[in-house]
Design a protein around this motif. Structure first.
Motif, PDB file in Angstrom:
ATOM      1  N   ARG A 189     -21.370   1.040  -0.486  1.00  0.00           N
ATOM      2  CA  ARG A 189     -19.990   1.459  -0.276  1.00  0.00           C
ATOM      3  C   ARG A 189     -19.211   1.305  -1.581  1.00  0.00           C
ATOM      4  N   GLU A 190     -18.426   2.334  -1.892  1.00  0.00           N
ATOM      5  CA  GLU A 190     -17.573   2.294  -3.070  1.00  0.00           C
ATOM      6  C   GLU A 190     -16.201   2.810  -2.631  1.00  0.00           C
ATOM      7  N   GLY A 191     -15.247   1.898  -2.450  1.00  0.00           N
ATOM      8  CA  GLY A 191     -13.935   2.277  -1.933  1.00  0.00           C
ATOM      9  C   GLY A 191     -14.065   2.768  -0.503  1.00  0.00           C
ATOM     10  N   ASP A 192     -13.552   3.962  -0.235  1.00  0.00           N
ATOM     11  CA  ASP A 192     -13.598   4.546   1.108  1.00  0.00           C
ATOM     12  C   ASP A 192     -14.847   5.381   1.361  1.00  0.00           C
ATOM     13  N   LEU A 193     -15.747   5.441   0.408  1.00  0.00           N
ATOM     14  CA  LEU A 193     -16.920   6.307   0.529  1.00  0.00           C
ATOM     15  C   LEU A 193     -18.219   5.523   0.493  1.00  0.00           C
ATOM     16  N   TYR A 194     -19.244   6.114   1.091  1.00  0.00           N
ATOM     17  CA  TYR A 194     -20.610   5.630   0.933  1.00  0.00           C
ATOM     18  C   TYR A 194     -21.265   6.493  -0.127  1.00  0.00           C
TER      19      TYR A 194
ATOM     20  N   THR B 142     -25.116  11.423  -4.139  1.00  0.00           N
ATOM     21  CA  THR B 142     -24.114  12.118  -3.346  1.00  0.00           C
ATOM     22  C   THR B 142     -23.242  11.071  -2.671  1.00  0.00           C
ATOM     23  N   GLN B 143     -22.129  11.512  -2.098  1.00  0.00           N
ATOM     24  CA  GLN B 143     -21.228  10.578  -1.422  1.00  0.00           C
ATOM     25  C   GLN B 143     -20.631  11.229  -0.191  1.00  0.00           C
ATOM     26  N   ALA B 144     -20.162  10.386   0.741  1.00  0.00           N
ATOM     27  CA  ALA B 144     -19.563  10.868   1.985  1.00  0.00           C
ATOM     28  C   ALA B 144     -18.767   9.735   2.638  1.00  0.00           C
ATOM     29  N   PRO B 145     -17.902  10.076   3.588  1.00  0.00           N
ATOM     30  CA  PRO B 145     -17.080   9.050   4.236  1.00  0.00           C
ATOM     31  C   PRO B 145     -17.832   8.200   5.256  1.00  0.00           C
ATOM     32  N   ASP B 146     -19.022   8.651   5.695  1.00  0.00           N
ATOM     33  CA  ASP B 146     -19.795   7.876   6.669  1.00  0.00           C
ATOM     34  C   ASP B 146     -21.289   8.104   6.416  1.00  0.00           C
ATOM     35  N   ILE B 147     -22.110   7.227   6.968  1.00  0.00           N
ATOM     36  CA  ILE B 147     -23.549   7.281   6.685  1.00  0.00           C
ATOM     37  C   ILE B 147     -24.227   8.525   7.268  1.00  0.00           C
ATOM     38  N   PRO B 148     -23.938   8.947   8.514  1.00  0.00           N
ATOM     39  CA  PRO B 148     -24.589  10.181   8.997  1.00  0.00           C
ATOM     40  C   PRO B 148     -24.313  11.398   8.098  1.00  0.00           C
TER      41      PRO B 148
ATOM     42  N   GLU C  29     -26.963  13.643   5.617  1.00  0.00           N
ATOM     43  CA  GLU C  29     -27.030  15.112   5.627  1.00  0.00           C
ATOM     44  C   GLU C  29     -26.841  15.661   4.214  1.00  0.00           C
ATOM     45  N   ARG C  30     -25.848  15.135   3.512  1.00  0.00           N
ATOM     46  CA  ARG C  30     -25.592  15.584   2.138  1.00  0.00           C
ATOM     47  C   ARG C  30     -26.742  15.205   1.215  1.00  0.00           C
ATOM     48  N   LEU C  31     -27.345  14.059   1.457  1.00  0.00           N
ATOM     49  CA  LEU C  31     -28.483  13.634   0.654  1.00  0.00           C
ATOM     50  C   LEU C  31     -29.635  14.623   0.807  1.00  0.00           C
TER      51      LEU C  31
ATOM     52  N   VAL D 294     -34.545   4.732   2.549  1.00  0.00           N
ATOM     53  CA  VAL D 294     -33.136   4.422   2.368  1.00  0.00           C
ATOM     54  C   VAL D 294     -32.889   2.957   2.666  1.00  0.00           C
ATOM     55  N   ALA D 295     -32.225   2.279   1.746  1.00  0.00           N
ATOM     56  CA  ALA D 295     -31.887   0.872   1.931  1.00  0.00           C
ATOM     57  C   ALA D 295     -30.407   0.673   1.635  1.00  0.00           C
ATOM     58  N   LEU D 296     -29.797  -0.266   2.306  1.00  0.00           N
ATOM     59  CA  LEU D 296     -28.381  -0.570   2.132  1.00  0.00           C
ATOM     60  C   LEU D 296     -28.214  -1.747   1.194  1.00  0.00           C
ATOM     61  N   ALA D 297     -27.235  -1.672   0.320  1.00  0.00           N
ATOM     62  CA  ALA D 297     -26.954  -2.770  -0.621  1.00  0.00           C
ATOM     63  C   ALA D 297     -25.456  -2.967  -0.740  1.00  0.00           C
TER      64      ALA D 297
END
Length: 109
Positions: A20-25, A36-42, A46-48, A103-106
């Protein structure tokens, strides 16, 4: 670790760190500097998928190899990968016909 290739040379596996960076993932490739970036993980996943498919197609057209000419991500992202949490449990996300994305979360520092 580098991305694995199948017997026919197609890329099978890519590592991606999500943070997470600010309001985006943000989804950042480790083996290749693709993001890529988006406001939520789903939406991010998709964008990835779209980003990976587009980068693969462009590099194949230009170099005849998927992701040729795309350098690995900077060391900072490799460090994030090494410190990843298990929140996404290294979820395997199918991308196209030849790819799996680990995919891993950090937590970004």
């Amino acid at each position: 670790m580098t991305a694995a290739k199948s017997a026919n040379g197609d890329l099978e596996h890519l590592r991606v760190i999500v943070y997470r960076e600010g309001d985006l993932y943000v989804a950042q490739g480790i083996d290749h500097d693709i993001a890529t970036q988006a406001p939520d993980i789903p939406t991010l996943l998709e964008r990835l998928d779209l980003t990976i498919e587009a980068e693969c197609a462009m590099s194949r057209d230009k170099h005849s190899e998927p992701f040729a000419g795309i350098a690995p991500a900077p060391n900072y992202f490799h460090a994030l990968w090494n410190k990843r949490s298990v929140s996404l449990h290294h979820m395997e996300v199918p991308v196209g016909h030849h790819f799996k994305v680990e995919v891993a979360l950090a937590n970004a520092a």
